[in-house]
Design a protein around this motif. Structure first.
Motif, short mmCIF file in Angstrom:
data_model
loop_
_atom_site.label_atom_id
_atom_site.label_comp_id
_atom_site.label_asym_id
_atom_site.label_seq_id
_atom_site.Cartn_x
_atom_site.Cartn_y
_atom_site.Cartn_z
N LYS A 409 0.84 -1.20 0.00
CA LYS A 409 0.00 0.00 0.00
C LYS A 409 0.88 1.25 0.00
CE LYS A 409 -2.08 -1.37 3.77
NZ LYS A 409 -1.83 -2.81 3.94
N VAL A 410 0.44 2.28 -0.72
CA VAL A 410 1.12 3.58 -0.70
C VAL A 410 0.13 4.60 -0.13
CG1 VAL A 410 2.20 5.40 -2.06
CG2 VAL A 410 2.56 2.99 -2.68
N ILE A 411 0.52 5.23 0.99
CA ILE A 411 -0.37 6.14 1.72
C ILE A 411 0.30 7.49 1.87
CG2 ILE A 411 -1.62 6.48 3.89
CD1 ILE A 411 -1.53 3.45 4.29
N ARG A 412 -0.46 8.56 1.64
CA ARG A 412 0.08 9.91 1.80
C ARG A 412 0.03 10.29 3.28
NH1 ARG A 412 0.81 13.60 -1.90
NH2 ARG A 412 -0.56 12.48 -3.36
N LEU A 413 1.14 10.82 3.77
CA LEU A 413 1.24 11.27 5.16
C LEU A 413 1.66 12.74 5.17
CD1 LEU A 413 1.29 10.88 8.20
CD2 LEU A 413 3.59 9.91 8.00
N GLY A 428 9.49 17.09 9.68
CA GLY A 428 9.47 16.14 8.59
C GLY A 428 10.57 15.10 8.69
N GLU A 429 11.74 15.52 9.19
CA GLU A 429 12.85 14.58 9.33
C GLU A 429 12.56 13.53 10.39
OE1 GLU A 429 15.55 14.03 7.52
OE2 GLU A 429 14.62 15.48 6.16
N GLN A 430 11.84 13.94 11.44
CA GLN A 430 11.47 12.97 12.47
C GLN A 430 10.52 11.93 11.90
OE1 GLN A 430 10.11 16.07 15.28
NE2 GLN A 430 11.46 15.11 16.80
N ILE A 431 9.56 12.38 11.08
CA ILE A 431 8.61 11.45 10.47
C ILE A 431 9.34 10.49 9.53
CG2 ILE A 431 6.67 11.31 8.86
CD1 ILE A 431 5.58 13.86 10.07
N ARG A 432 10.24 11.03 8.73
CA ARG A 432 11.00 10.17 7.81
C ARG A 432 11.80 9.13 8.58
NH1 ARG A 432 13.41 10.27 2.70
NH2 ARG A 432 12.54 12.32 2.16
N ILE A 464 -4.31 7.98 9.14
CA ILE A 464 -4.42 8.06 10.59
C ILE A 464 -3.63 6.93 11.26
CG2 ILE A 464 -6.53 6.69 10.68
CD1 ILE A 464 -5.63 9.76 12.87
N ASP A 465 -3.51 5.78 10.58
CA ASP A 465 -2.72 4.67 11.13
C ASP A 465 -1.24 5.02 11.15
OD1 ASP A 465 -5.04 3.06 11.37
OD2 ASP A 465 -4.89 2.54 9.25
N LEU A 466 -0.78 5.71 10.10
CA LEU A 466 0.62 6.15 10.08
C LEU A 466 0.89 7.19 11.15
CD1 LEU A 466 1.26 6.42 6.22
CD2 LEU A 466 2.07 4.64 7.79
N ILE A 467 -0.08 8.06 11.38
CA ILE A 467 0.07 9.07 12.44
C ILE A 467 0.18 8.38 13.80
CG2 ILE A 467 -1.07 10.99 13.61
CD1 ILE A 467 -2.23 11.79 10.89
N GLU A 468 -0.58 7.32 14.00
CA GLU A 468 -0.48 6.56 15.25
C GLU A 468 0.92 5.96 15.41
OE1 GLU A 468 -2.59 2.83 17.62
OE2 GLU A 468 -3.17 3.31 15.57
N GLU A 469 1.50 5.48 14.31
CA GLU A 469 2.86 4.94 14.37
C GLU A 469 3.85 6.04 14.76
OE1 GLU A 469 3.77 1.44 13.62
OE2 GLU A 469 1.66 1.59 14.21
N VAL A 470 3.67 7.23 14.19
CA VAL A 470 4.55 8.36 14.53
C VAL A 470 4.41 8.69 16.02
CG1 VAL A 470 5.00 10.81 14.16
CG2 VAL A 470 4.50 9.32 12.20
#
Length: 805
Positions: A409-413, A428-432, A464-470
């Protein structure tokens, strides 16, 4: 999920203690409930060699051993049945300990003993994990084993086992590599994955096996690998120790490899005896009605068409994802093995496992969902381990039936969206960095990042799932605590909820006991209620997964529940019962997935009153319930309601039942239960029931009653007795009187009904008391007489009524 700390460190660097790792993993959302130390309680237990054995001078069942522990000779007295000279064993030395026992110098029947020879049970280990000849006596090790070696190191007990309490969405952590990925992401350390590559012989798999998937909606992928020249034997000690730490009992090298790969990679495998497969063909299909299989536990199981099977042309060889069949079991005579690595639909495996009452480590993983793109790698890993331990030679190639490949899957964050959700600014660097540590692909675009999520993370499907991972890897404890912002509202009950509570309290205040019954009911109750086959109440919502056959529909009426409670009480010699229940009934909604729900009040009485607001010993009959109904309507300020005779409800007595209406809208029913229904429920006394539509009552309630001061002017009371046809109802006469009396009529009540010799056949006399009053002045006899005459004339015109002298 049990995770060996030593095993885990092969895949990832862990510069912290097991306790600190457990704390950090739990804070990151992967809860570690417990840490177990397998070697706890074992101290100064070492390998030693029995140099000489002599009989005990004072005991026939004891012997005296001369023991070499690598540094000194010791004398030990033992009664172990399997000791012999030259044997390498485990010696618990003086000053040491085994679980529950402190080792001291002892004198046994007059001979000194300096230690204890140990069995598996004395070390707190499961004897089933050892060879049969060592399950009863002391443990024995190969002749070349180093003397003086610590038992914990030798047996792999110098470890910590982390017990993970995983939520269902984190199926990726049901493997050592999955947990290692999580540890690497949390600690920011390097991840080392095993190099997967099997040395293959020249023979190819082409033409050796065919795989046909008849139901691709239940089996998304099936990989088969073939291993020749198989030699069945025990697996290496290191593999057995790792499996034991994970809670899996070692069996043989081939079976242990399949379990090892499942624990390592999260992909369940199954090994078939290749030569026992008919026509060397695999068919994945649904079971046929009445089809049976004898599973590996030697139990014959009957199958159903909703179960998925692995079969050959002759019949079933395994229940897909749950357990293999006995006919293709790996035995000591097996020389060729077919290794299966497949993906099965989670819901299908869960349903089959539950229906067969058969759960396994494999089914637990399939139920939660595995990585469909990891099947081939797991099969190759199994071949690699078998080849490395000398258990067989993998042939070249694999059969990989993959009907619909699944891409990542490709998801925009968007960083700004993450900042809004988390309540803090995230760079942004922290997210990467976090996405990279998780093993996700990250590329930048104009509005943030495009994150490629591997199929192993089936729990991630949206931004929102990626945000939870962050958030969890950034650290929930690093997010500052702030007070909530925005408009706040006071939590309180709505007006309808308050009125519903008022109704319940009032009914209880009238001396009735509240009950609560299930919202499910038995369809047979419709027959017990005498309902015709076409009756609307029989159109019930059917429950797909009922708790039992007796609870397979949602109730459309409250009657069965309250009558069943009455029946249970009378069967236990309880009499004089008054119960009520306020709950919901359910009716199917046309074109809607969810049924319509209606809040309903059901009340039932039988026998006499014992305590409460009425005098003791009063018969609880129709008028008793009617009095409660009138009290309820008075409190709710509901006026001008009507009680209309009802004879069309087959559950009620046709001559002792009334329908409650207000302005033509039905509010409920009140009356005696039909004698046949009472007999069906084994009720030997008359039962009176009231059912009310609470939602309609709340909607029609007149609001808060307004109290006025006591009247200043006197009232005028007049009695009126009229003779009418016996079919005329008192309610109809009340309606005509009120219509013609005007606003000065303050109250009307029926005080007498007479039929007898003084009244002609087919007629009856009814006496009414009328009370007239004005809040503004004293009424005169003349104006009351005018109203009285008007009422008399109206009764004559409507009912041909005559005044009784």
């Amino acid at each position: 999920m049990r995770v060996s700390y030593k095993w885990l460190r092969e895949y990832v660097d862990i510069p912290v203690s097991p306790e600190e790792l457990a704390e950090r993993m739990t804070m990151a959302g992967v809860a570690i409930e417990n840490i177990e130390y397998p070697g706890k309680g074992i101290d100064k237990v070492v390998t030693a060699k029995i140099e000489k054995i002599e009989p005990h001078p004072n005991a026939d069942k004891l012997v005296v051993c001369r023991i070499n522990n690598g540094s000194e000779m010791l004398q030990v007295v033992t009664g172990a049945p399997n000791v012999r000279e030259g044997q390498v064993i485990l010696l618990a030395q003086v000053g040491g300990a085994v679980p529950g026992i402190k080792i001291t110098k002892a004198k046994l029947r007059g001979v000194e003993s300096f230690g204890m020879l140990c069995s598996a049970q004395e070390l707190g280990l499961d004897p089933e994990n050892f060879p049969p000849d060592q399950r009863e006596g002391i443990l024995e090790f190969p002749e070349g084993t180093q003397l003086g070696m610590d038992a914990r190191e030798l047996l792999g007990l110098d470890d910590a086992v982390l017990e993970l309490e995983l939520t269902p969405n984190r199926a990726d952590c049901l493997s050592m590599i999955g947990v290692a990925r999580e540890v690497s992401a949390v600690l920011g350390t390097e991840l080392r994955l095993p190099c997967i590559s099997a040395v293959e012989i020249e023979e190819t798999i082409d033409g050796k096996i065919t795989v046909d998937i008849e139901n691709p909606e239940l089996c998304g992928r099936y990989v088969a690998r073939l291993v020749r020249d198989v030699k069945i034997g025990p697996s290496p000690v290191w593999m057995q120790q790792r499996l034991q730490a994970a809670g899996v009992r070692p069996i043989s090298n081939i079976v242990d490899v399949t379990n090892y790969v499942m624990m390592e990679m999260g992909q369940p495998l199954h090994a078939f005896d290749y030569d026992k497969l008919t026509e060397q063909a695999i068919i994945v299909r649904r079971a046929k009605e009445g089809e049976k299989i004898v599973s590996l536990d030697s139990v014959e199981r009957e199958l159903s068409p909703d179960m998925l099977l692995i079969t050959d042309p002759a019949g079933p060889v395994a229940v897909a994802g749950v357990m293999g069949g006995l006919d293709t079991e790996i035995t000591n005579k097996t020389t060729s093995v077919l290794i299966e690595a497949a993906y099965f639909k989670p819901a299908s495996i869960h349903r089959t496992s539950k229906k067969l009452v058969l759960r396994s480590e494999s089914s637990a993983r399939f139920e939660k969902g595995i990585d469909i793109n990891g099947c081939l790698a797991a099969a190759v890993r199994a071949c690699q381990l078998i080849q490395e331990m000398g258990g067989g030679s993998p042939v070249r190639g694999a059969v990989d039936n993959f009907p619909a490949p699944l891409p990542n899957k490709v998801i925009r964050l968007r960083p700004e969206r993450a900042a809004l959700i988390m309540g803090i600014s995230v760079l942004g660097e922290q997210i990467r960095d976090i996405m990279t540590r998780l093993g996700f692909g990250v590329t930048e675009d104009g509005s943030g990042f495009l994150v490629e999520v591997p199929t192993r993370r089936g729990d991630i499907s949206a931004e929102i799932d990626l945000i939870e991972e962050v958030a969890r890897l950034f650290g929930y404890n690093n997010i500052p605590t702030t007070l909530p912002e925005g408009a706040s509202t006071e939590g309180r009950k709505s007006e309808s909820q308050v009125l519903a509570d008022t109704i319940g309290k009032l009914i209880a205040g009238c001396g009735m006991s509240e009950i609560i019954t299930l919202s499910f009911m038995n369809p047979k109750a419709f027959d017990m209620l005498n309902l015709p086959q076409e009756h609307r109440l029989r159109k019930a919502v059917i429950v797909q997964n009922p708790l039992s056959e007796e609870q397979r529909v949602l109730r459309t009426t409250m009657l069965p529940g309250i009558l069943d409670i009455l029946s249970r009480n009378t069967a236990r010699k309880n009499r004089d019962l008054a119960f009520f229940e306020m709950g919901r009934i359910f009716t199917p909604a046309a074109g809607a997935k969810l049924p319509e729900e209606k809040l309903t009040l059901s009340a039932a009485v039988m026998g006499k009153t014992r305590t409460g607001w009425q005098s003791a010993g009063q018969e609880m009959d129709f008028y008793y319930l009617k009095g409660i109904l009138e009290t309820l309507f008075d409190v709710l300020n509901i006026k001008k309601y009507n009680l209309i005779p009802e004879s069309g409800d087959s559950s009620f007595h046709p001559g002792r039942t009334a329908r409650v209406e207000l302005g033509g809208e039905p509010l409920g029913i009140i009356g005696e239960i039909h004698p046949n229904v009472a007999e069906n429920y084994r009720l030997n006394e008359r039962v009176y029931v009231m059912q009310l539509d609470v939602e309609a009552i709340i909607r029609l309630a007149g609001g808060v009653k307004q109290y006025s001061p006591l009247p200043r002017y006197p009232a005028v009371e007049r009695d009126m007795a009229v003779v009418v046809s016996k079919e005329v109802m008192a309610e109809d006469i009340n309606r005509v009187i009120r219509k013609n009396a005007g606003n000065l009529l303050e109250r009307i009540s029926l005080f007498d009904v007479y039929q007898g010799s003084q009244i002609k056949e087919g007629f009856k006399s009814m006496g009414f008391s009328l009370r007239f009053q004005s809040p503004e002045r004293t009424l005169t006899d003349e104006e009351v007489n005018i109203i009285h005459q008007k009422i008399q004339q109206a009764l004559k015109d409507n009912f041909d009524a005559e005044l009784r002298g």
